[in-house]
Design a protein around this motif. Structure first.
Motif, PDB file in Angstrom:
ATOM      1  N   LYS A 268       1.728   4.705  -2.760  1.00  0.00           N
ATOM      2  CA  LYS A 268       1.635   6.102  -2.334  1.00  0.00           C
ATOM      3  C   LYS A 268       0.622   6.382  -1.221  1.00  0.00           C
ATOM      4  O   LYS A 268       0.215   7.535  -1.041  1.00  0.00           O
ATOM      5  N   CYS A 269       0.193   5.341  -0.518  1.00  0.00           N
ATOM      6  CA  CYS A 269      -0.688   5.591   0.617  1.00  0.00           C
ATOM      7  C   CYS A 269       0.172   6.135   1.754  1.00  0.00           C
ATOM      8  O   CYS A 269       1.231   5.585   2.042  1.00  0.00           O
ATOM      9  N   ARG A 270      -0.265   7.178   2.387  1.00  0.00           N
ATOM     10  CA  ARG A 270       0.512   7.785   3.464  1.00  0.00           C
ATOM     11  C   ARG A 270      -0.197   7.669   4.815  1.00  0.00           C
ATOM     12  O   ARG A 270       0.433   7.555   5.859  1.00  0.00           O
ATOM     13  N   HIS A 271      -1.504   7.751   4.790  1.00  0.00           N
ATOM     14  CA  HIS A 271      -2.270   7.608   6.028  1.00  0.00           C
ATOM     15  C   HIS A 271      -3.066   6.317   5.939  1.00  0.00           C
ATOM     16  O   HIS A 271      -4.042   6.231   5.193  1.00  0.00           O
TER      17      HIS A 271
ATOM     18  N   LEU B 265       4.425   0.384   9.040  1.00  0.00           N
ATOM     19  CA  LEU B 265       4.189   1.828   9.036  1.00  0.00           C
ATOM     20  C   LEU B 265       5.329   2.551   9.739  1.00  0.00           C
ATOM     21  O   LEU B 265       5.845   3.567   9.261  1.00  0.00           O
ATOM     22  N   LYS B 266       5.734   1.993  10.887  1.00  0.00           N
ATOM     23  CA  LYS B 266       6.830   2.624  11.638  1.00  0.00           C
ATOM     24  C   LYS B 266       8.105   2.691  10.817  1.00  0.00           C
ATOM     25  O   LYS B 266       8.795   3.706  10.786  1.00  0.00           O
ATOM     26  N   ARG B 267       8.415   1.589  10.157  1.00  0.00           N
ATOM     27  CA  ARG B 267       9.634   1.549   9.345  1.00  0.00           C
ATOM     28  C   ARG B 267       9.634   2.652   8.297  1.00  0.00           C
ATOM     29  O   ARG B 267      10.669   3.106   7.851  1.00  0.00           O
ATOM     30  N   ASN B 268       8.432   3.060   7.909  1.00  0.00           N
ATOM     31  CA  ASN B 268       8.336   4.093   6.882  1.00  0.00           C
ATOM     32  C   ASN B 268       7.961   5.458   7.457  1.00  0.00           C
ATOM     33  O   ASN B 268       7.577   6.366   6.717  1.00  0.00           O
ATOM     34  N   GLY B 269       8.035   5.552   8.782  1.00  0.00           N
ATOM     35  CA  GLY B 269       7.724   6.823   9.420  1.00  0.00           C
ATOM     36  C   GLY B 269       6.277   7.253   9.241  1.00  0.00           C
ATOM     37  O   GLY B 269       5.961   8.437   9.213  1.00  0.00           O
ATOM     38  N   LEU B 270       5.368   6.285   9.115  1.00  0.00           N
ATOM     39  CA  LEU B 270       3.974   6.637   8.834  1.00  0.00           C
ATOM     40  C   LEU B 270       3.008   6.220   9.938  1.00  0.00           C
ATOM     41  O   LEU B 270       1.790   6.296   9.780  1.00  0.00           O
TER      42      LEU B 270
ATOM     43  N   LEU C 219       0.841  -1.206   0.000  1.00  0.00           N
ATOM     44  CA  LEU C 219       0.000   0.000   0.000  1.00  0.00           C
ATOM     45  C   LEU C 219       0.871   1.249   0.000  1.00  0.00           C
ATOM     46  O   LEU C 219       0.590   2.236  -0.700  1.00  0.00           O
ATOM     47  N   ILE C 220       1.924   1.189   0.811  1.00  0.00           N
ATOM     48  CA  ILE C 220       2.818   2.350   0.891  1.00  0.00           C
ATOM     49  C   ILE C 220       3.459   2.615  -0.471  1.00  0.00           C
ATOM     50  O   ILE C 220       3.571   3.763  -0.912  1.00  0.00           O
TER      51      ILE C 220
END
Lengths: 336, 336
Positions: A180-183, A207-212, A176-177
């Motif tokens: 381009k999903c950010r939230h 999500l954490k690994r990607n700072g999201l 998903l990331i």
DNA sequence: ATGAAAGCGCTAACAG
DNA sequence: CTGTTAGCGCTTTCAT
């Protein structure tokens, strides 16, 4: 139409019922009974339409050729398919299945296990219920083989069949990331068993690994009150001050309810939000929207659970934990 | 951890096992056993963690407190829900359920009935399989209560629970006609049992009444080869020299497969063709298309089947046929 | 090669 | 009030 017993056919032939038993249960092949008597017994049994009484046999032998299966809810597509494959595989081994539902309720779980134990099933395949470890212990104390399926009690020395929930969830989230999903929001049951926590955590860690990672987007709902709580969650997500790009529904039922309320609140899939579902739903095929989903190898899981259980019934002592990988897929809408 | 029997607790207390049985099975309330002995026995039973052996009890009493359920395929949402409600209702009466699948196969049906009979179930609820009347007769010959569900064998004097397939299909067809559909196709299983024939005929008769009947639009598919045959049917319907306005799918599985191929062949629902499905599908909720469907009261059917069966087990002799009405509904797409 | 008999754990007469 | 006993229908050991 009185039911005919071995004694009846023994009387008719003037032999002893022990001999009849020997022949009819196929143990006469040691040539211990004469060929002609054998045939005569078999023929008479057929003539009299003899049907063995499995209850009597079970009492004598100590085996019922029956396995107990305890799932959350057989009407749920996931458990229905699981039960189907368990039943079909058990059939191959000559076992029959008693299926029961806990509805995630601890008392029901307790009652059901007691009943199955009293019915002297030869083994039990069960989906653990939150906080039910002591109940599972009863099975162990009765020396009845068992296999946990879908979830397991940590620290409990027992067989387990499941999938790599963590890995699949993390990978699907990464996907998903990459889109381009950010939230990204998560809706999950408030159940403290690995199947659910791993899904939640797999997603959170990705999500954490990607700072999201945003704690406010991780939502846990109560099993009993899921309908209202999911509705509320969808409304809340829609009203966030930022655009939520995707929702990860941790189980099929949550997903169906979630999508229903997404429609009702006018959220367009996938333009407004994307959807990721843990579990494939048969009728995704009829939904005209693109949905990402994680597919568990249900058939393999069910069959393996039975294989494992039968092995234990036949005396194997080794405990094993078998973890399958789940697949990540997407149903496309016809627009694509 | 040897399993403790009534004899064990009798020995420990220096009483007879007959007394223990009396107390533990609750038949001591006739005040025939002294209050203190009663309590002592109950306490000791708990202390020793006594669990009654239901197999022995069954052998002695002739009752297993078990009912057999034979459906087509438990992983099918319709039968899954039916089985769920049967199981939950049986639970209320203290009965446990053995569930099995025929896959519409006559030999499997035969084997399963034999096994259930040998296991001495107290009653059987079953979905008839095409041409299986002789097999159902075996249940009757064994004097085991039974109820046919979803379908029935004509001329067979046995209980039946179902819905008014004919009426619902006819009404739903009329509704399509009122929506200006002129060419209506039917896709149904090639099974000669009432549930299917009534659906087909209800639709055909409604078409005839309106002068719209076209034999070429009535398609029967084989259960085993449904996937390919449904695909072929959809392609054929698309290529008709006239526009087919709607398709009536006679069961949920046919409908899911049918819609899948409608998508693949580029048929737009409802603009190109409308869809009518016999059975509600849980995830219609997620499909973004308007679908008309006929909804059976599955819960009522399952519960009533159990009620009826238990009554017979308890001695009732009257045979009854209970027919529910099905409801006609439409899921709307969010575009509406 | 076959019969006799014990017993699985429980319930239900029947005694006492 | 409580004990004794006889099976339910089958398997299995031990004789014969």
């Amino acid at each position: 139409m009185a039911t005919v017993s071995m004694q009846d056919i023994a009387d008719r032939l003037g032999v002893s019922k022990g001999t009849v038993s020997l022949v009819l249960s196929g143990k006469a092949k040691n040539k211990r009974v004469s060929r002609e008597l054998c045939e005569k017994i078999v023929r008479t049994a057929k003539d009299m339409d003899y049907q063995p009484n499995e209850i009597a046999r079970s009492l004598r032998t100590g085996f019922t050729k029956t396995i107990g299966v305890v799932v959350t809810d057989i009407s749920n597509e996931f458990f229905g398919r699981l039960a189907f494959h368990i039943q079909e595989q058990a059939k191959k081994y000559g076992y029959i299945v008693i299926t029961t539902n806990t509805n995630e309720n601890l008392n029901e779980f307790d009652d059901l296990i007691t009943i199955l134990l009293n019915k002297r099933v030869d083994g039990i395949i069960f989906v653990p219920v939150d906080n039910g470890q002591d109940i599972a212990l009863k099975i162990f104390n009765n020396n009845i083989p068992m296999v946990q399926i879908d979830r397991y009690y940590p620290g409990f020395e027992a067989n387990y069949i499941g999938v790599n929930n963590y890995k699949a969830s993390a990978e699907a989230t990464e996907a998903l990331i990459n889109m381009k999903c950010r939230h990204i929001a998560v809706i999950c049951y408030d159940i403290h068993l690995n199947a659910l926590t791993e899904r939640r955590n797999g997603c959170i860690d990705a999500l954490k690994r990607n700072g999201l990672y945003e704690p406010g987007l991780i939502i846990n709902v109560d099993y009993e009150k899921q309908e209202e709580e999911i509705e509320q969650a969808i409304v809340d997500l829609k009203n966030k001050p930022f655009k939520v790009d995707a929702i990860f529904f941790c189980s099929r039922r949550i997903c169906i309810t979630g999508i229903k309320y997404m429609h009702r609140t006018g959220i367009k899939i996938p333009d407004d939000m994307q959807v990721l579902c843990f579990d494939k739903i048969e009728s995704f095929q009829i939904a005209n929207i693109p949905i990402h989903y994680i597919e568990q190898p249900i058939r393999n899981m069910g069959e393996k659970a039975v294989d494992m259980l039968i092995e234990q019934i036949n005396g194997s002592e080794e405990v094993c934990q078998y973890v399958f990988d789940a697949a990540i897929n997407t149903v496309k809408s016809v627009r694509d």
